[in-house]
Design an enzyme around this catalytic site. Structure first.
Site, PDB file in Angstrom:
ATOM      1  N   ASP A  42       0.813  -1.223   0.000  1.00  0.00           N
ATOM      2  CA  ASP A  42       0.000   0.000   0.000  1.00  0.00           C
ATOM      3  C   ASP A  42       0.846   1.272   0.000  1.00  0.00           C
ATOM      4  OD1 ASP A  42       0.996  -0.332   2.499  1.00  0.00           O
ATOM      5  OD2 ASP A  42      -0.872   0.096   3.564  1.00  0.00           O
ATOM      6  N   HIS A 243      24.223   6.950 -16.139  1.00  0.00           N
ATOM      7  CA  HIS A 243      23.177   7.174 -15.126  1.00  0.00           C
ATOM      8  C   HIS A 243      23.455   6.331 -13.883  1.00  0.00           C
ATOM      9  CE1 HIS A 243      20.111   8.712 -18.351  1.00  0.00           C
ATOM     10  NE2 HIS A 243      21.032   9.599 -18.043  1.00  0.00           N
ATOM     11  N   ASP A 260      25.587  14.837 -10.965  1.00  0.00           N
ATOM     12  CA  ASP A 260      24.613  15.309 -11.960  1.00  0.00           C
ATOM     13  C   ASP A 260      23.274  15.337 -11.242  1.00  0.00           C
ATOM     14  OD1 ASP A 260      22.778  15.634 -14.008  1.00  0.00           O
ATOM     15  OD2 ASP A 260      23.682  14.144 -15.328  1.00  0.00           O
ATOM     16  N   ASP A 271      19.186  21.055 -14.114  1.00  0.00           N
ATOM     17  CA  ASP A 271      19.958  19.844 -14.460  1.00  0.00           C
ATOM     18  C   ASP A 271      21.428  20.256 -14.621  1.00  0.00           C
ATOM     19  OD1 ASP A 271      20.847  17.421 -15.357  1.00  0.00           O
ATOM     20  OD2 ASP A 271      19.759  17.464 -17.277  1.00  0.00           O
ATOM     21  N   HIS A 350      26.495  10.170 -25.808  1.00  0.00           N
ATOM     22  CA  HIS A 350      25.176  10.809 -25.712  1.00  0.00           C
ATOM     23  C   HIS A 350      25.173  12.119 -26.498  1.00  0.00           C
ATOM     24  CE1 HIS A 350      26.702  13.667 -22.658  1.00  0.00           C
ATOM     25  NE2 HIS A 350      27.278  12.638 -22.058  1.00  0.00           N
ATOM     26  N   HIS A 354      19.491  18.531 -24.217  1.00  0.00           N
ATOM     27  CA  HIS A 354      18.071  18.203 -24.355  1.00  0.00           C
ATOM     28  C   HIS A 354      17.268  19.395 -23.860  1.00  0.00           C
ATOM     29  CE1 HIS A 354      18.146  17.482 -19.988  1.00  0.00           C
ATOM     30  NE2 HIS A 354      19.274  16.817 -20.198  1.00  0.00           N
ATOM     31  N   HIS A 361      13.934  15.915 -19.171  1.00  0.00           N
ATOM     32  CA  HIS A 361      14.089  15.722 -20.618  1.00  0.00           C
ATOM     33  C   HIS A 361      12.768  16.208 -21.199  1.00  0.00           C
ATOM     34  CE1 HIS A 361      17.286  12.371 -19.914  1.00  0.00           C
ATOM     35  NE2 HIS A 361      17.721  13.559 -19.615  1.00  0.00           N
ATOM     36  N   GLU A 389      25.827  19.643 -22.403  1.00  0.00           N
ATOM     37  CA  GLU A 389      26.468  18.726 -21.467  1.00  0.00           C
ATOM     38  C   GLU A 389      27.476  17.774 -22.103  1.00  0.00           C
ATOM     39  OE1 GLU A 389      23.756  15.710 -19.844  1.00  0.00           O
ATOM     40  OE2 GLU A 389      22.105  16.822 -20.739  1.00  0.00           O
ATOM     41  N   TYR A 393      34.061   9.609 -21.410  1.00  0.00           N
ATOM     42  CA  TYR A 393      33.933   8.465 -20.511  1.00  0.00           C
ATOM     43  C   TYR A 393      34.876   7.375 -21.000  1.00  0.00           C
ATOM     44  CZ  TYR A 393      29.755  11.273 -20.031  1.00  0.00           C
ATOM     45  OH  TYR A 393      28.902  12.344 -19.888  1.00  0.00           O
ATOM     46  N   ARG A 411      31.766  14.896 -16.949  1.00  0.00           N
ATOM     47  CA  ARG A 411      30.689  15.612 -17.652  1.00  0.00           C
ATOM     48  C   ARG A 411      30.558  16.982 -16.996  1.00  0.00           C
ATOM     49  NH1 ARG A 411      27.306  11.882 -17.656  1.00  0.00           N
ATOM     50  NH2 ARG A 411      25.938  12.253 -15.876  1.00  0.00           N
ATOM     51  N   GLU A 413      27.818  20.172 -17.212  1.00  0.00           N
ATOM     52  CA  GLU A 413      26.495  20.432 -17.796  1.00  0.00           C
ATOM     53  C   GLU A 413      25.951  21.768 -17.320  1.00  0.00           C
ATOM     54  OE1 GLU A 413      23.518  17.536 -16.645  1.00  0.00           O
ATOM     55  OE2 GLU A 413      22.192  18.174 -18.268  1.00  0.00           O
TER      56      GLU A 413
HETATM   57  N1  GLY Z   1      20.565  14.116 -15.634  1.00  0.00           N
HETATM   58  C1  GLY Z   1      20.235  13.505 -16.845  1.00  0.00           C
HETATM   59  C2  GLY Z   1      20.777  14.260 -17.959  1.00  0.00           C
HETATM   60  O1  GLY Z   1      21.708  15.017 -17.800  1.00  0.00           O
HETATM   61  O2  GLY Z   1      20.301  14.186 -19.049  1.00  0.00           O
HETATM   62 MN    MN Z   2      20.878  16.730 -18.861  1.00  0.00          MN
HETATM   63 MN    MN Z   3      22.153  15.965 -16.004  1.00  0.00          MN
END
Ligand code: GLY
Ligand code: MN
Ligand code: MN
Length: 442
Positions: A42, A243, A260, A271, A350, A354, A361, A389, A393, A411, A413
């Site tokens: 529940d 991720h 991140d 983000d 990547h 975005h 996203h 970003e 890697y 990274r 961003e």
């Molecule tokens: N935190 C996910 C991205 O940077 O897209």
């Molecule tokens: Mn992002």
């Molecule tokens: Mn991010």
């Protein structure tokens, strides 16, 4: 959410509904709330509203449905929601209820959610086209589908066509209004300040998970309403997993830690990524990789201006990364070959950014029918908000990479809004220059 702790007022949501209504003359649109998601027996996961309904109402309760009717007579907007119920509220918290909803939202009618199914046929009858986002709420999907199927052929009344309602909302949401930009600026500042606060505390974090929760606690201390997505804290080679979920593993002192994360405010997400040496000093190898990613970020930011597009930003980023990878002696081919054969993709898998908004996203305009421009080639215009970003890697077992670079993941961003003359970086409150990042630790 307390009414005073908001940057977007109810009148703004009403304006959005009016704008959408102008686009559906003689048609009907229905936006369901997202369902609650069970976590264990529940217990429920924290509620995640359907962001289209949030965009059109600011209302965050489950079990609600907004109906917009593009007719010239009768009601034009109806909100279905749960009424108050003392017993349920004792267990699960206060509901807005019909009376207060009627006062708060400038909708023409308010009804209990239980009436939605029985009133639906009558609502649909005058219209040929229904705009509806299938897949958001399976229970409402079934009700809609039953209504759609229930009439005998040949149908003389009710819609013949269901169109994805996101064709309408995505085009509205891609260009943020003034109040949305204020909310995004505010949440980017909160998130940036929390990053600055947490950096010197990383040395004392017991684990990745502890660091993640310390950062999130700071979000709330600074006035955030929520955490926009699962916080990533990744020490050492964990940062090569895009991720990575923070674990109980202690932070390796001589390794970098990639964070991140983003807080949210009235649903709007920030983000930010930074890659930080908890020791306060990048090693020579770490510094070399960091500077390549930073150069790619700067090259990308130069492309952030009206008329450019996400594809051009990505291309600028990739070209800068290729130059850096050649300097690190990782890519050995000439740049055009490395680009055409996507040799960089082994280390940068990547995209460079975005859209950002109510979803981290955020919705991209749907690419079909009359919307023939793919979202990444859509010319940028003032009010577009997105991330930039770049990253690199290097897998710890990758023999194409010199040993000193293996296991490094970086990274950086930033969140950007396009303005009339260029772009504003909303997240510049956290330094990104290497020496300034080192100074954050002291
Ligand atoms: N935190 C996910 C991205 O940077 O897209
Ligand atoms: Mn992002
Ligand atoms: Mn991010």
């Amino acid at each position: 959410m307390a009414q005073q702790n908001r940057l977007i007022q109810d009148a703004r949501y009403e304006r959005r509904r009016r704008k959408l209504l102008k686009q559906i003359k003689g048609e009907i649109a229905i936006f369901p709330a997202a369902p609650e998601q069970p976590k264990s027996r529940d217990q429920l996961f924290p509620y995640q509203p359907n962001t289209d309904l949030l965009y059109l109402t600011g209302f965050e309760e489950a079990h609600s449905v907004l109906v917009l009717l593009g007719s010239t007579k009768g009601p034009r907007s109806i909100l279905y929601l749960r009424d108050r119920d003392a017993l349920h509220e004792r267990w699960n918290g206060e509901r807005l209820g019909l009376k207060r909803a009627r006062r708060r939202f400038a909708v023409d009618e308010v009804h209990p959610i239980e009436a939605f199914e029985s009133q639906l046929m009558k609502l649909l009858e005058p219209f040929q086209t229904l705009h509806y986002p299938a897949g958001v709420n399976p229970r409402i999907d079934q009700i809609i589908w039953r209504a759609f199927c229930s009439q005998t052929a040949p149908r003389v009344q009710g819609p013949h066509t269901i169109r994805d309602a996101r064709l309408l909302t995505s085009l509205m949401r891609i260009r943020k209004d003034r109040e949305e930009i204020r909310a995004l600026r505010h949440i980017c500042e909160i998130t940036a300040n929390a990053f600055v606060h947490i950096a010197p505390l990383l040395k004392s974090a017991k684990s990745e998970l502890h660091a993640a929760r310390m950062l999130e606690a700071e979000f709330f201390k600074l006035g955030a309403h929520g955490v926009a997505f699962n916080t990533i804290v990744a020490s050492g080679k964990n940062a090569t997993v895009l991720h990575h979920e923070p674990s109980l593993q202690p932070l390796w002192k001589r390794e970098l830690v990639l964070i991140d994360a983003g807080a949210s405010f009235q649903g709007y997400a920030a983000d930010i990524s930074r890659t930080i040496p908890p020791s306060g000093k990048f090693t020579d190898a770490q510094a070399k990789v960091y500077d390549v990613v930073l150069a790619a970020l700067e090259a990308s930011l130069e492309r952030c201006q009206p008329g450019s597009d996400l594809e051009a930003i990505h291309t600028a980023c990739v070209r800068a990364l290729i130059r850096g990878l050649q300097e690190l002696d990782i890519i050995k081919s000439p740049a055009p070959k490395a680009y055409n054969d996507a040799e960089y993709r082994r280390y940068y898998m990547h995209r460079t950014g975005h859209w950002l908004g109510l979803d981290v996203h955020d919705v991209a305009p749907i690419y079909c029918g009359e919307y023939l421009v793919p979202p990444s080639s859509r010319p940028l215009e003032p009010g577009n908000v997105f991330t930039v970003e770049p990253g690199l890697y290097f897998d710890s077992n990758d023999e194409t990479v010199p040993p000193e670079f293996r296991g490094i993941g970086i990274r950086i961003e930033e969140d950007v809004v396009i303005t009339a003359t260029g772009a504003e970086v909303l997240t510049s409150g956290v330094p990104r220059a290497r020496l300034e990042v080192e100074q954050l630790i002291r």
